[in-house]
Design a protein around this motif. Structure first.
Motif, PDB file in Angstrom:
ATOM      1  N   VAL A  57       1.154  -1.090   0.323  1.00 25.27           N
ATOM      2  CA  VAL A  57       0.011   0.075  -0.126  1.00 25.27           C
ATOM      3  C   VAL A  57       0.896   1.578  -0.295  1.00 25.27           C
ATOM      4  CG1 VAL A  57      -1.295   1.221   1.138  1.00 25.27           C
ATOM      5  CG2 VAL A  57      -1.844  -1.083   1.046  1.00 25.27           C
ATOM      6  N   ASP A  58       1.708   1.440   1.185  1.00 23.92           N
ATOM      7  CA  ASP A  58       2.686   2.298   0.647  1.00 23.92           C
ATOM      8  C   ASP A  58       3.774   2.953  -0.297  1.00 23.92           C
ATOM      9  OD1 ASP A  58       1.986   2.892   3.513  1.00 23.92           O
ATOM     10  OD2 ASP A  58       4.109   2.230   4.213  1.00 23.92           O
ATOM     11  N   TYR A  63       3.580   5.620  -5.420  1.00 23.97           N
ATOM     12  CA  TYR A  63       3.785   6.508  -6.859  1.00 23.97           C
ATOM     13  C   TYR A  63       2.780   7.012  -6.918  1.00 23.97           C
ATOM     14  CZ  TYR A  63       7.063   2.819  -8.475  1.00 23.97           C
ATOM     15  OH  TYR A  63       8.350   1.847  -8.765  1.00 23.97           O
ATOM     16  N   VAL A  64       1.286   7.154  -6.443  1.00 22.63           N
ATOM     17  CA  VAL A  64       0.495   7.900  -6.828  1.00 22.63           C
ATOM     18  C   VAL A  64       0.476   9.443  -6.586  1.00 22.63           C
ATOM     19  CG1 VAL A  64      -2.743   8.412  -5.722  1.00 22.63           C
ATOM     20  CG2 VAL A  64      -1.751   6.336  -6.487  1.00 22.63           C
ATOM     21  N   VAL A  65       1.448   9.654  -5.186  1.00 25.76           N
ATOM     22  CA  VAL A  65       1.614  10.850  -4.642  1.00 25.76           C
ATOM     23  C   VAL A  65       2.291  11.941  -5.683  1.00 25.76           C
ATOM     24  CG1 VAL A  65       2.307  11.952  -2.741  1.00 25.76           C
ATOM     25  CG2 VAL A  65       0.512  10.697  -3.223  1.00 25.76           C
ATOM     26  N   LYS A  66       3.329  10.897  -5.511  1.00 27.84           N
ATOM     27  CA  LYS A  66       4.432  11.505  -6.703  1.00 27.84           C
ATOM     28  C   LYS A  66       3.589  11.695  -8.280  1.00 27.84           C
ATOM     29  CE  LYS A  66       7.352   8.294  -7.201  1.00 27.84           C
ATOM     30  NZ  LYS A  66       8.968   7.524  -7.066  1.00 27.84           N
ATOM     31  N   GLY A  67       2.559  11.297  -8.473  1.00 30.24           N
ATOM     32  CA  GLY A  67       2.273  11.166 -10.185  1.00 30.24           C
ATOM     33  C   GLY A  67       2.257  10.464 -11.059  1.00 30.24           C
ATOM     34  N   HIS A  68       2.999   9.201 -11.013  1.00 33.73           N
ATOM     35  CA  HIS A  68       3.124   8.331 -11.662  1.00 33.73           C
ATOM     36  C   HIS A  68       2.700   7.382 -12.713  1.00 33.73           C
ATOM     37  CE1 HIS A  68       6.174   5.046 -13.017  1.00 33.73           C
ATOM     38  NE2 HIS A  68       5.613   4.797 -13.064  1.00 33.73           N
ATOM     39  N   ALA A 127       7.914  -6.474  -7.531  1.00 38.26           N
ATOM     40  CA  ALA A 127       7.196  -5.503  -7.940  1.00 38.26           C
ATOM     41  C   ALA A 127       7.378  -4.020  -8.301  1.00 38.26           C
ATOM     42  CB  ALA A 127       5.584  -5.507  -7.348  1.00 38.26           C
ATOM     43  N   THR A 128       6.930  -3.369  -8.475  1.00 37.47           N
ATOM     44  CA  THR A 128       7.943  -2.258  -8.353  1.00 37.47           C
ATOM     45  C   THR A 128       5.905  -1.157  -9.020  1.00 37.47           C
ATOM     46  OG1 THR A 128       7.659  -2.016 -11.389  1.00 37.47           O
ATOM     47  CG2 THR A 128      10.094  -1.986  -9.179  1.00 37.47           C
ATOM     48  N   SER A 129       5.811  -0.366  -9.773  1.00 37.01           N
ATOM     49  CA  SER A 129       4.720   0.385 -10.286  1.00 37.01           C
ATOM     50  C   SER A 129       3.605  -0.936 -10.734  1.00 37.01           C
ATOM     51  CB  SER A 129       5.257   1.063 -10.514  1.00 37.01           C
ATOM     52  OG  SER A 129       4.723   0.958 -12.498  1.00 37.01           O
TER      53      SER A 129
END
Length: 198
Positions: A57-58, A63-68, A127-129
């Motif tokens: 989750v973290d 990735y979400v917060v960074k805009g990835h 697993a990455t993004s």
């Protein structure tokens, strides 16, 4: 000398505040954070389970917060199986990603219909993004005594009809990437947003 010390102190304070803000941005104390995925086919909301998959989750929220995930493609669509995205930009180029994470499969969450899980390579801890939605009950992706599984970390709470529309699209073998099951028409994840706490 005094000016340099002040500048250094301000830099340290700024970095400290930035780190604190970053922790707040991913809602570290929220057990079930929610993310809205605004796609070219409609909106999907997922509720994540930090009690069962805290590392995953973290990682996803970072990735979400960074805009990835903004302006990326859902690049793998297989009816009665999965819809996968999170790794390619709109030019079908792989986006840079952070270090792989520990596999949290075996956390009690199953790859059942409507769940979100992490994609990976053969290495169980790769697993990455990239993530996928289960659009069927895929228990064969769960771990067993003989193999690692694929880590589920949340479920869809809104937008199941969007997933149904996605799995109905035509797909083809993408020659550029040499990947099968690639949508003929782009399915775009326009923006991923961490929603406010309930």
């Amino acid at each position: 000398m005094f000016r340099r010390m002040c500048t250094f102190s301000m830099l340290c304070l700024s970095m400290s505040l930035s780190t604190m803000a970053w922790a707040i941005d991913i809602q570290s104390n929220t057990l079930y954070p929610r993310v809205e995925l605004d796609t070219s086919m409609g909106k999907i909301v997922v509720e994540l389970d930090r009690t069962r998959a805290p590392i995953t989750v973290d990682n996803f929220l970072t990735y979400v917060v960074k805009g990835h995930y903004d302006n990326t493609l859902f690049h793998r669509v297989i009816a009665d199986f999965v819809v996968q995205g999170g790794g390619l930009d709109l030019k079908q180029e792989e986006k840079p990603y952070d270090a792989p994470i520990v596999n949290e499969s075996g956390n009690g969450l199953s790859n059942s219909f409507g769940t979100i899980a992490m994609a990976r390579d053969n290495d169980p801890h790769s697993a990455t993004s990239q993530f996928y939605f289960n659009v069927a009950d895929n228990e064969r992706l769960d771990p067993s005594s003989r193999r690692w599984g694929y880590a589920v970390f949340g479920e869809v709470t809104q937008g199941e009809e969007v997933l149904a529309a996605m799995v109905a699209v035509a797909t083809e073998h993408n020659r550029k990437l040499d990947w099968p099951d690639f949508p003929v028409e782009d399915i775009i994840l326009k923006k991923a947003t961490l929603l406010p706490r309930k």
